[in-house]
Design an enzyme around this catalytic site. Structure first.
Site, PDB file in Angstrom:
ATOM      1  NE  ARG A 122      -3.991  -2.099   2.131  1.00 34.10           N
ATOM      2  CZ  ARG A 122      -3.839  -3.289   2.691  1.00 34.10           C
ATOM      3  NH1 ARG A 122      -2.744  -3.553   3.399  1.00 34.10           N
ATOM      4  NH2 ARG A 122      -4.762  -4.221   2.560  1.00 34.10           N
ATOM      5  CE  LYS A 143      -0.271  13.200 -14.332  1.00 28.58           C
ATOM      6  NZ  LYS A 143      -0.691  14.207 -15.349  1.00 28.58           N
ATOM      7  CD  GLU A 185       6.924  17.040 -21.484  1.00 27.70           C
ATOM      8  OE1 GLU A 185       6.392  18.092 -21.078  1.00 27.70           O
ATOM      9  OE2 GLU A 185       6.264  16.032 -21.792  1.00 27.70           O
ATOM     10  CE  LYS A 227       5.207  17.972 -13.410  1.00 27.33           C
ATOM     11  NZ  LYS A 227       5.967  16.882 -14.033  1.00 27.33           N
ATOM     12  CD  GLU A 237      -3.673  16.361 -14.988  1.00 27.68           C
ATOM     13  OE1 GLU A 237      -4.380  16.000 -15.919  1.00 27.68           O
ATOM     14  OE2 GLU A 237      -2.489  15.980 -14.828  1.00 27.68           O
ATOM     15  NE  ARG A 241       0.664  17.197 -11.952  1.00 24.46           N
ATOM     16  CZ  ARG A 241       1.294  16.394 -11.104  1.00 24.46           C
ATOM     17  NH1 ARG A 241       0.991  16.432  -9.823  1.00 24.46           N
ATOM     18  NH2 ARG A 241       2.223  15.564 -11.511  1.00 24.46           N
ATOM     19  CG  ASN A 245      -1.888  17.187 -19.100  1.00 26.21           C
ATOM     20  OD1 ASN A 245      -0.844  16.644 -18.760  1.00 26.21           O
ATOM     21  ND2 ASN A 245      -3.003  17.073 -18.402  1.00 26.21           N
ATOM     22  CG  HIS A 248       1.278  16.067 -22.915  1.00 22.31           C
ATOM     23  ND1 HIS A 248       1.890  17.293 -23.085  1.00 22.31           N
ATOM     24  CD2 HIS A 248       2.178  15.289 -22.254  1.00 22.31           C
ATOM     25  CE1 HIS A 248       3.092  17.254 -22.535  1.00 22.31           C
ATOM     26  NE2 HIS A 248       3.284  16.055 -22.034  1.00 22.31           N
ATOM     27  CG  HIS A 252      -0.415  11.014 -24.375  1.00 22.39           C
ATOM     28  ND1 HIS A 252      -1.031  11.216 -23.165  1.00 22.39           N
ATOM     29  CD2 HIS A 252       0.910  11.144 -24.146  1.00 22.39           C
ATOM     30  CE1 HIS A 252      -0.117  11.465 -22.239  1.00 22.39           C
ATOM     31  NE2 HIS A 252       1.059  11.440 -22.812  1.00 22.39           N
ATOM     32  CG  HIS A 265       6.315  12.114 -24.194  1.00 19.67           C
ATOM     33  ND1 HIS A 265       4.955  11.871 -24.216  1.00 19.67           N
ATOM     34  CD2 HIS A 265       6.491  13.179 -23.361  1.00 19.67           C
ATOM     35  CE1 HIS A 265       4.338  12.746 -23.432  1.00 19.67           C
ATOM     36  NE2 HIS A 265       5.239  13.552 -22.906  1.00 19.67           N
TER      37      HIS A 265
END
Length: 308
Positions: A122, A143, A185, A227, A237, A241, A245, A248, A252, A265
């Protein structure tokens, strides 16, 4: 050494930036962890491990139980099968709640190893040790995820690291394509939230061969600080946040349709930037000076149109 602080609602940590950090991991662990770990579990990949795994292991105290596992290099490793295998290896190594996992590699390693850390018993502590320029972005903010056949990063969690150790010396073993993958980025952060940083990049980074260790440390510290500011305001997010993206959504999609790894990427995201900006100009009836952006990014070898 430069340090950038990251603050979230329930956790704070530092990003350490310097050359040769891989030789000082044991020393830095003592600085950033409240309690000595019961054991260390290092996850790396088949490209990075032969170069740097031994250096990291040798930097750790001899009285500490250390084990490692290597995954195949590439986006295909962000899979359910590798995720299960890492859990199996962690169980075999006897990791407990006081253990620390070190993710030594690029974004793929950081994503899957971080997700293992988030879910093993956990949640256990972990350290991000990015070895690529692209991973400067993914290693900060918590993330972590694996891919699904129907979408990238769709299975994951928010799990902040205890620290990020960024050895800038390791970046200079990267091929040019990996610099392109990550630099997108970097300037994205300037493009969305810090115009002066974006203009500074355009003046100071004319090609990748012009970047030395001092310059890349400054570039990364400023990019990561942007960031970190966003993450501190919106960890999960729910608001700003999402600005991170930019490009993206289409990026993606291009990665998925072309097959993960066929286009990097960063290369896909730059095409997404241009698309998003053109869409914004049309929708908001504004001028974002897209031609000057295209001229600049094409000097680094980026494509700016959607591939067939």
């Amino acid at each position: 050494m430069k340090k950038v602080q990251v603050n979230t609602k329930n956790h704070e940590y530092h990003v350490y930036l310097d050359k040769g950090i891989r030789f000082r991991v044991g020393e830095l662990l003592s600085e950033c962890l409240k309690d000595k770990p019961s054991s260390v579990f290092i996850v790396s990949d088949s490209t990075v491990a032969p170069l740097y795994l031994k250096d990291v292991m040798n930097s750790l105290p001899t009285d500490l139980s250390v084990s490692s596992v290597i995954i195949p290099s590439g986006e295909q490793s962000k899979s359910f099968s590798e995720y299960e295998r890492l859990h199996t290896e962690a169980l075999k190594a006897g990791l407990d709640r006081k253990s620390v996992l070190i993710a030594l590699g690029g974004g793929v390693v950081g994503d899957i190893a971080g997700f293992v850390a988030a879910t093993y018993m956990r949640g256990i502590r972990f350290i991000q040790m990015p070895t690529t320029l692209l991973a400067h972005d993914s290693s900060v903010g918590g993330k972590v995820a694996i891919n699904h056949a129907l979408g990238k990063n769709m299975i994951g969690a928010f799990h902040q690291p205890e620290a990020v150790f960024y050895d800038t010396e390791m970046l200079f073993s990267l091929p040019e394509r990996e610099w392109r993958a990550g630099f997108a980025e970097v300037f994205k952060h300037g493009l969305i939230l810090d115009h002066s940083f974006f203009e500074w990049l355009k003046e100071n980074v004319t090609d990748f061969t012009s970047i030395n260790e001092d310059l890349i440390t400054d570039v990364l510290a400023r990019s990561i600080a942007i960031k970190a500011k966003v993450v501190s305001e919106d960890e999960r997010e729910q608001g700003i946040r999402a600005y991170l993206n930019l490009g993206h959504t289409l990026g993606h999609a291009i990665e998925a349709v072309s097959g993960y790894g066929k286009i990097t990427h960063g290369e896909a995201v730059v095409i997404g930037f241009v698309f998003a900006m053109k869409l914004s100009e049309k929708h908001f009836h504004t001028n974002l000076d897209i031609p000057s952006l295209i001229t600049w990014v094409e000097t680094f070898g980026y494509e700016t149109v959607i591939p067939s």
